[in-house]
Design a protein around this motif. Structure first.
Motif, short mmCIF file in Angstrom:
data_model
loop_
_atom_site.label_atom_id
_atom_site.label_comp_id
_atom_site.label_asym_id
_atom_site.label_seq_id
_atom_site.Cartn_x
_atom_site.Cartn_y
_atom_site.Cartn_z
N ALA A 79 0.84 -1.20 0.00
CA ALA A 79 0.00 0.00 0.00
C ALA A 79 0.87 1.25 0.00
O ALA A 79 0.58 2.22 -0.72
CB ALA A 79 -0.93 -0.01 1.20
N LEU A 80 1.95 1.24 0.77
CA LEU A 80 2.86 2.38 0.78
C LEU A 80 3.54 2.55 -0.58
O LEU A 80 3.70 3.68 -1.06
CB LEU A 80 3.92 2.21 1.87
CG LEU A 80 3.45 2.40 3.31
CD1 LEU A 80 4.57 2.04 4.27
CD2 LEU A 80 2.97 3.81 3.54
N ASP A 81 3.92 1.44 -1.19
CA ASP A 81 4.55 1.50 -2.52
C ASP A 81 3.59 2.07 -3.55
O ASP A 81 3.99 2.82 -4.44
CB ASP A 81 5.05 0.12 -2.94
CG ASP A 81 6.23 -0.35 -2.12
OD1 ASP A 81 6.85 0.48 -1.42
OD2 ASP A 81 6.53 -1.57 -2.16
N ARG A 82 2.32 1.70 -3.44
CA ARG A 82 1.33 2.21 -4.39
C ARG A 82 1.12 3.71 -4.22
O ARG A 82 0.87 4.41 -5.19
CB ARG A 82 -0.01 1.49 -4.21
CG ARG A 82 -0.04 0.16 -4.89
CD ARG A 82 -1.45 -0.38 -4.96
NE ARG A 82 -1.35 -1.82 -4.91
CZ ARG A 82 -1.89 -2.58 -4.00
NH1 ARG A 82 -2.61 -2.07 -3.04
NH2 ARG A 82 -1.73 -3.89 -4.03
N LYS A 83 1.20 4.18 -2.98
CA LYS A 83 1.02 5.62 -2.74
C LYS A 83 2.14 6.43 -3.37
O LYS A 83 1.96 7.59 -3.69
CB LYS A 83 0.98 5.90 -1.23
CG LYS A 83 -0.33 5.57 -0.59
CD LYS A 83 -0.33 5.99 0.86
CE LYS A 83 -1.66 5.71 1.51
NZ LYS A 83 -1.70 6.12 2.91
N LYS A 84 3.31 5.81 -3.54
CA LYS A 84 4.44 6.51 -4.12
C LYS A 84 4.32 6.67 -5.63
O LYS A 84 4.99 7.50 -6.21
CB LYS A 84 5.74 5.76 -3.80
CG LYS A 84 6.10 5.80 -2.33
CD LYS A 84 7.35 5.00 -2.07
CE LYS A 84 7.65 4.93 -0.59
NZ LYS A 84 8.82 4.06 -0.32
N ARG A 87 -0.18 9.55 -9.53
CA ARG A 87 -1.63 9.36 -9.70
C ARG A 87 -2.04 9.83 -11.10
O ARG A 87 -1.56 10.86 -11.57
CB ARG A 87 -2.39 10.16 -8.66
CG ARG A 87 -2.01 9.74 -7.26
CD ARG A 87 -3.24 9.61 -6.46
NE ARG A 87 -2.87 9.12 -5.14
CZ ARG A 87 -3.51 8.18 -4.53
NH1 ARG A 87 -4.54 7.62 -5.11
NH2 ARG A 87 -3.16 7.80 -3.34
#
Length: 120
Positions: A79-84, A87
């Motif tokens: 989830a943290l990797d996806r936030k990086k 967008r």
């Protein structure tokens, strides 16, 4: 005499059997006997099951708990990797058709000016 010792300490037989299992190398790999003996859950299992069964169940429960914690940690990391990741721009947002000339660098302004002259 042995009978009176058993009455004094009912855990003695369990302790002897666990020591025997440890000496024979029958404890599960990585099993920490000292930590298990300090855990209330292990003591409950010893009352419900034979020592070998209690050890196996306790080790399986700890392994399952560790696997669950590891899976949750991996999910948090994903989830943290996806936030990086950048967008995507949403299609339902309007973009300004006007250019902001005040925020342009002098080079970008000259390039825009040249494009407008060439199209005129």
């Amino acid at each position: 005499m042995k009978e009176t010792m058993m009455e004094e300490n009912p855990y003695r037989a369990m302790g002897e059997e666990i020591a025997k299992l440890e000496a024979e190398g029958k404890l599960p790999e990585g099993f920490d006997l000292e930590a298990a003996c300090n855990d209330e859950r292990f003591m409950e299992l010893l009352h419900e099951l034979e020592p070998y069964g209690a050890i196996r169940v306790y080790a399986a429960e700890r392994a399952a708990e560790t696997a669950k914690e590891q899976a949750l940690a991996e999910l948090r990391q994903e989830a943290l990797d996806r936030k990086k990741l950048p967008r995507p721009i949403r299609g339902n947002q309007l973009l300004s058709a006007e250019e902001d000339y005040t925020a342009m660098s002098p080079e970008a302004f000259r390039a825009l000016e040249n494009r407008l002259r060439n199209h005129a």
